[in-house]
Write a protein that holds these residues in place. Structure first.
Motif, short mmCIF file in Angstrom:
data_model
loop_
_atom_site.label_atom_id
_atom_site.label_comp_id
_atom_site.label_asym_id
_atom_site.label_seq_id
_atom_site.Cartn_x
_atom_site.Cartn_y
_atom_site.Cartn_z
N ILE A 1 0.82 -1.22 0.00
CA ILE A 1 0.00 0.00 0.00
C ILE A 1 0.85 1.26 0.00
N PHE A 2 2.13 1.14 0.30
CA PHE A 2 2.99 2.33 0.37
C PHE A 2 3.57 2.73 -0.98
N ASP A 3 4.04 1.73 -1.74
CA ASP A 3 4.68 2.08 -3.02
C ASP A 3 4.02 1.44 -4.23
N GLY A 4 2.98 0.62 -4.03
CA GLY A 4 2.25 0.03 -5.14
C GLY A 4 2.92 -1.20 -5.74
N SER A 5 4.06 -1.62 -5.20
CA SER A 5 4.71 -2.81 -5.75
C SER A 5 3.85 -4.03 -5.46
N TYR B 1 -7.41 1.99 -6.87
CA TYR B 1 -8.19 1.94 -5.64
C TYR B 1 -7.41 2.58 -4.49
N LEU B 2 -6.12 2.26 -4.41
CA LEU B 2 -5.27 2.86 -3.37
C LEU B 2 -5.20 4.38 -3.52
N GLU B 3 -5.04 4.85 -4.75
CA GLU B 3 -4.97 6.29 -4.99
C GLU B 3 -6.26 6.98 -4.57
N LYS B 4 -7.36 6.30 -4.74
CA LYS B 4 -8.66 6.87 -4.37
C LYS B 4 -8.85 6.91 -2.85
N PHE B 5 -8.42 5.85 -2.15
CA PHE B 5 -8.73 5.74 -0.72
C PHE B 5 -7.63 6.16 0.23
N LYS B 6 -6.40 6.23 -0.23
CA LYS B 6 -5.32 6.63 0.68
C LYS B 6 -5.56 7.99 1.33
N PRO B 7 -6.00 8.98 0.58
CA PRO B 7 -6.20 10.29 1.22
C PRO B 7 -7.45 10.38 2.11
N LYS B 8 -8.29 9.38 2.08
CA LYS B 8 -9.54 9.45 2.87
C LYS B 8 -9.23 9.23 4.36
N SER B 9 -10.14 9.68 5.17
CA SER B 9 -9.98 9.56 6.63
C SER B 9 -10.19 8.11 7.06
N LYS B 10 -9.77 7.82 8.28
CA LYS B 10 -9.95 6.50 8.85
C LYS B 10 -11.43 6.13 8.91
N VAL B 11 -12.26 7.08 9.28
CA VAL B 11 -13.71 6.84 9.37
C VAL B 11 -14.28 6.47 8.00
N GLU B 12 -13.86 7.19 6.97
CA GLU B 12 -14.35 6.89 5.61
C GLU B 12 -13.92 5.49 5.18
N LYS B 13 -12.71 5.10 5.52
CA LYS B 13 -12.23 3.76 5.17
C LYS B 13 -13.01 2.70 5.95
N LEU C 1 -7.05 -4.45 1.05
CA LEU C 1 -6.38 -3.15 0.92
C LEU C 1 -6.86 -2.18 2.00
N LEU C 2 -8.16 -2.15 2.21
CA LEU C 2 -8.70 -1.26 3.25
C LEU C 2 -8.19 -1.66 4.63
N LYS C 3 -8.15 -2.95 4.92
CA LYS C 3 -7.65 -3.41 6.22
C LYS C 3 -6.19 -3.01 6.40
N SER C 4 -5.40 -3.10 5.33
CA SER C 4 -3.99 -2.70 5.41
C SER C 4 -3.88 -1.20 5.65
N MET C 5 -4.71 -0.42 4.97
CA MET C 5 -4.67 1.04 5.17
C MET C 5 -5.13 1.40 6.57
N LEU C 6 -6.13 0.70 7.09
CA LEU C 6 -6.60 0.97 8.45
C LEU C 6 -5.54 0.58 9.48
#
Length: 94
Positions: free
Chosen positions: A29-33, A42-54, A83-88
């Motif tokens: 989730i950090f570098d897209g590899s 999907y990552l580009e769309k959700f990375k900037p969102k808040s924790k609550v939105e995720k 992906l969402l669980k990793s971002m959270l």
């Protein structure tokens, strides 16, 4: 059928099993590899969102999980959840 036959090289189930059981993804989730184009978008769309939105999106996807859908869509649903669980988890570590 033994586990090694069922999850072995003839089938693509081993990676799916490992990712599912470990609640992880090969997509970084950090570098897209390790991510496909769809996951990167999907990552580009959700990375900037808040924790609550995720969390809301994850809850929405959890609600969809029992629905009838094509295999491809079900697989994409699982990828998005991972992906969402990793971002959270990343939010929690900050």
């Amino acid at each position: 059928m033994s586990m090694c036959d069922e999850l072995g090289p003839k089938y693509d189930y081993m990676m799916e099993y490992v990712m599912e059981a470990g609640n992880t993804s090969l997509c970084n989730i950090f570098d897209g590899s390790g991510c496909d184009d769809r996951s990167i978008k999907y990552l580009e769309k959700f990375k900037p969102k808040s924790k609550v939105e995720k969390e809301e999106q994850l809850k929405r996807l959890d609600g969809m999980e029992g629905s009838s859908m094509k295999t491809e869509l079900k697989d994409w649903l699982k990828v998005r959840k991972r992906l969402l669980k990793s971002m959270l988890a990343d939010h929690d570590e900050l």
